[in-house]
Design a protein around this motif. Structure first.
Motif, PDB file in Angstrom:
ATOM      1  N   LEU A 271       0.833  -1.207   0.000  1.00  0.00           N
ATOM      2  CA  LEU A 271       0.000   0.000   0.000  1.00  0.00           C
ATOM      3  C   LEU A 271       0.868   1.257   0.000  1.00  0.00           C
ATOM      4  O   LEU A 271       0.539   2.248  -0.661  1.00  0.00           O
TER       5      LEU A 271
ATOM      6  N   LEU B  57       2.081   1.857  -3.489  1.00  0.00           N
ATOM      7  CA  LEU B  57       1.031   2.468  -4.305  1.00  0.00           C
ATOM      8  C   LEU B  57       0.940   3.960  -4.010  1.00  0.00           C
ATOM      9  O   LEU B  57       0.803   4.778  -4.921  1.00  0.00           O
TER      10      LEU B  57
ATOM     11  N   ARG C 124      -6.663   3.594  -4.220  1.00  0.00           N
ATOM     12  CA  ARG C 124      -5.955   2.600  -3.397  1.00  0.00           C
ATOM     13  C   ARG C 124      -6.946   1.782  -2.582  1.00  0.00           C
ATOM     14  O   ARG C 124      -6.780   0.566  -2.429  1.00  0.00           O
TER      15      ARG C 124
END
Length: 97
Positions: A66, A69, A79
């Motif tokens: 994450l 990203l 996301r």
């Protein structure tokens, strides 16, 4: 086992890519939703986690992904959608067997 559910030990040996392919082909959704879900998995999940086994995924690895990203400039709302797709896919894995 603690929850009274059987989980096939072989399932943890599947790679994320193998499971994603199986999961996507088993989904019943309208064509537009399928295309966008498949695209998110292919572009954002598989490059980072596709070769990992399902049994090797840990919360720290998900958080690192994450963060990547985020660092790549992926918008927060997008996301969340990508994460929801991954989460749904992984939940489906734990319910099989």
């Amino acid at each position: 086992m603690a929850r009274g559910q059987y989980i096939d030990p072989q399932a943890g040996r599947l790679t994320v890519r193998q499971h994603a392919e199986r999961w996507l082909t088993s989904r019943t959704m309208d064509p537009g939703t399928f295309v966008s879900t498949e695209q998110r998995i292919r572009l954002h999940v598989l490059p980072c986690m596709g070769s990992r086994t399902l049994g090797s995924l840990r919360p720290t690895r998900i958080r690192e992904w994450l963060r990547k990203l985020q660092d790549a400039g992926v918008a927060p709302a997008y996301r969340r959608v990508i994460f929801e797709n991954l989460s749904t896919m992984l939940t489906a894995q734990s319910m099989t067997g």
